[in-house]
Enzyme design. Sequence first.
Site, PDB file in Angstrom:
ATOM      1  CB  SER A   1      -0.866  -0.088   1.230  1.00 59.47           C
ATOM      2  OG  SER A   1      -1.216   1.197   1.557  1.00 59.47           O
TER       3      SER A   1
ATOM      4  CE1 TYR B   1      -4.156  -2.111   5.216  1.00 58.62           C
ATOM      5  CE2 TYR B   1      -3.417   0.209   4.707  1.00 58.62           C
ATOM      6  CZ  TYR B   1      -3.820  -1.155   4.339  1.00 58.62           C
ATOM      7  OH  TYR B   1      -3.768  -1.267   3.081  1.00 58.62           O
TER       8      TYR B   1
HETATM    9  N1  LIG Z   1      -8.634  -0.250  -1.120  1.00 59.46           N
HETATM   10  C1  LIG Z   1      -7.686   0.555  -1.033  1.00 59.46           C
HETATM   11  O1  LIG Z   1      -7.761   1.667  -1.002  1.00 59.46           O
HETATM   12  C2  LIG Z   1      -6.290  -0.186  -0.791  1.00 59.46           C
HETATM   13  C3  LIG Z   1      -5.138   0.701  -0.733  1.00 59.46           C
HETATM   14  C4  LIG Z   1      -3.976   0.308  -0.616  1.00 59.46           C
HETATM   15  C5  LIG Z   1      -3.800  -1.130  -0.459  1.00 59.46           C
HETATM   16  N2  LIG Z   1      -5.016  -2.126  -0.345  1.00 59.46           N
HETATM   17  C6  LIG Z   1      -4.639  -3.327  -0.279  1.00 59.46           C
HETATM   18  O2  LIG Z   1      -5.062  -4.310  -1.186  1.00 59.46           O
HETATM   19  C7  LIG Z   1      -5.481  -5.530  -0.746  1.00 59.46           C
HETATM   20  C8  LIG Z   1      -7.024  -5.704  -1.274  1.00 59.46           C
HETATM   21  O3  LIG Z   1      -7.925  -5.036  -0.522  1.00 59.46           O
HETATM   22  P1  LIG Z   1      -9.092  -4.459  -1.236  1.00 59.46           P
HETATM   23  O4  LIG Z   1      -9.364  -3.114  -1.132  1.00 59.46           O
HETATM   24  O5  LIG Z   1      -9.593  -5.162  -2.462  1.00 59.46           O
HETATM   25  O6  LIG Z   1     -10.281  -4.747   0.137  1.00 59.46           O
HETATM   26  P2  LIG Z   1     -11.715  -5.387   0.113  1.00 59.46           P
HETATM   27  O7  LIG Z   1     -12.585  -4.886  -1.008  1.00 59.46           O
HETATM   28  O8  LIG Z   1     -12.138  -5.220   1.508  1.00 59.46           O
HETATM   29  O9  LIG Z   1     -11.169  -6.998  -0.061  1.00 59.46           O
HETATM   30  C9  LIG Z   1     -10.561  -7.774   0.745  1.00 59.46           C
HETATM   31  C10 LIG Z   1     -10.576  -9.187   0.212  1.00 59.46           C
HETATM   32  O10 LIG Z   1      -9.818  -9.861   1.357  1.00 59.46           O
HETATM   33  C11 LIG Z   1     -10.826 -10.773   1.903  1.00 59.46           C
HETATM   34  N3  LIG Z   1     -10.581 -11.124   3.255  1.00 59.46           N
HETATM   35  C12 LIG Z   1     -10.710 -10.044   4.087  1.00 59.46           C
HETATM   36  N4  LIG Z   1     -10.253 -10.648   5.438  1.00 59.46           N
HETATM   37  C13 LIG Z   1     -10.130 -11.756   5.212  1.00 59.46           C
HETATM   38  C14 LIG Z   1      -9.640 -12.958   6.255  1.00 59.46           C
HETATM   39  N5  LIG Z   1      -9.650 -12.576   7.446  1.00 59.46           N
HETATM   40  N6  LIG Z   1      -9.252 -14.221   5.665  1.00 59.46           N
HETATM   41  C15 LIG Z   1      -9.273 -14.409   4.239  1.00 59.46           C
HETATM   42  N7  LIG Z   1      -9.760 -13.273   3.423  1.00 59.46           N
HETATM   43  C16 LIG Z   1     -10.216 -12.163   3.951  1.00 59.46           C
HETATM   44  C17 LIG Z   1     -12.149 -10.253   1.530  1.00 59.46           C
HETATM   45  O11 LIG Z   1     -13.105 -11.500   1.303  1.00 59.46           O
HETATM   46  P3  LIG Z   1     -14.131 -12.170   2.682  1.00 59.46           P
HETATM   47  O12 LIG Z   1     -14.688 -11.134   3.270  1.00 59.46           O
HETATM   48  O13 LIG Z   1     -14.894 -13.196   1.696  1.00 59.46           O
HETATM   49  O14 LIG Z   1     -13.093 -12.950   3.675  1.00 59.46           O
HETATM   50  C18 LIG Z   1     -11.976  -9.847  -0.032  1.00 59.46           C
HETATM   51  O15 LIG Z   1     -11.892 -10.919  -0.860  1.00 59.46           O
HETATM   52  C19 LIG Z   1      -5.479  -5.377   0.965  1.00 59.46           C
HETATM   53  O16 LIG Z   1      -4.152  -5.814   1.096  1.00 59.46           O
HETATM   54  C20 LIG Z   1      -5.260  -3.687   1.091  1.00 59.46           C
HETATM   55  O17 LIG Z   1      -4.542  -3.774   2.358  1.00 59.46           O
HETATM   56  C21 LIG Z   1      -6.156  -1.548  -0.548  1.00 59.46           C
END
Ligand SMILES: NC(=O)c1ccc[n+]([C@@H]2O[C@H](COP(=O)([O-])OP(=O)(O)OC[C@H]3O[C@@H](n4cnc5c(N)ncnc54)[C@H](OP(=O)(O)O)[C@@H]3O)[C@@H](O)[C@H]2O)c1
Length: 268
Positions: free
Chosen positions: A138, A151
């Site tokens: 991130s 985080y």
């Molecule tokens: N969105 C942003 O602004 C952003 C920015 C920088 C980095 N990121 C990073 O990108 C990655 C993906 O994030 P996203 O934005 O796509 O988030 P998201 O929309 O909340 O999706 C998160 C995914 O992870 C799964 N997950 C959550 N908790 C889990 C657990 N305990 N065990 C297994 N799976 C789990 C969720 O599925 P279930 O709920 O079905 O388990 C979902 O498929 C993360 O590492 C995040 O830190 C995101």
Amino acid sequence: MTYTLITGASGGIGLALARQLAAQKHNLVLVARNAEKLAQLSHQLQAQYGIQVGCIAADLARPDAAQHIYSETQQHQWNVNLLVNNAGVGSGGEFATLSLPAELELLQLNTASLVALTHLFLQPMRERRSGTIINIASMTAFMPVPYMATYAASKAFVRSFTEALTQECRPYGIDVLLFAPGLTRTNFNEAAGINNEKADGLNSDYTTAPAQTPEEVAKELVNALRAKKPFHVAGRRNRLGARLLACLPNAMIARYVARSYQKQLAQH
Ligand SMILES: NC(=O)c1ccc[n+]([C@@H]2O[C@H](COP(=O)([O-])OP(=O)(O)OC[C@H]3O[C@@H](n4cnc5c(N)ncnc54)[C@H](OP(=O)(O)O)[C@@H]3O)[C@@H](O)[C@H]2O)c1
């Protein structure tokens, strides 16, 4: 037959990536907690692209999850040659007031399970002398972030771990990519409990701050994978930001972020 394993494939960036890799005929192993969503996606991708798709419902906030996932792939003979450690969760607010169990679960999911999956899947990759590991960090990996302290620290860990591993794995013909998205319109804020006034303070409100779509981010990831890059920050604005952050002292960045958050929250 080889497979690409994606954690967090049921939503957001992981889902967009699963779709784009399926279109490129990758066989997939989809991992997340929501078994129903995974099963639906799996049927859809198999029917649309004629690929093989396996699903593993697992909670990566549990210390035994990585071993369970690895054992399942062994049992089904899903030969994973691309591992994408994407699942992650955020948290925001004054550290002392946040739930300690939730903060520790965040660390298990964002760091310890990522390390465990990497260790497990590296073994067969080393034997075959081929494979790719992608770890999702991130923009917060480049700076301390007051009011998102745990985080940001977890993503700084991912960054350091991955950049070190890139060099260790090179002699074995294994590519390791550190991929850092910036603000992306997913369920992330809601899952982190910061889809409220905290998002303003953290400058992460999807409606006001510049954000990419998960599809745009996944496309950059696929391109970085194709180019065998060891490091990629998604979004031109974020790449400029990362360069700027590298020039500033961490204490100065932390002071600025803390003041900005306190000022924004005071206005609510
Ligand atoms: N969105 C942003 O602004 C952003 C920015 C920088 C980095 N990121 C990073 O990108 C990655 C993906 O994030 P996203 O934005 O796509 O988030 P998201 O929309 O909340 O999706 C998160 C995914 O992870 C799964 N997950 C959550 N908790 C889990 C657990 N305990 N065990 C297994 N799976 C789990 C969720 O599925 P279930 O709920 O079905 O388990 C979902 O498929 C993360 O590492 C995040 O830190 C995101």
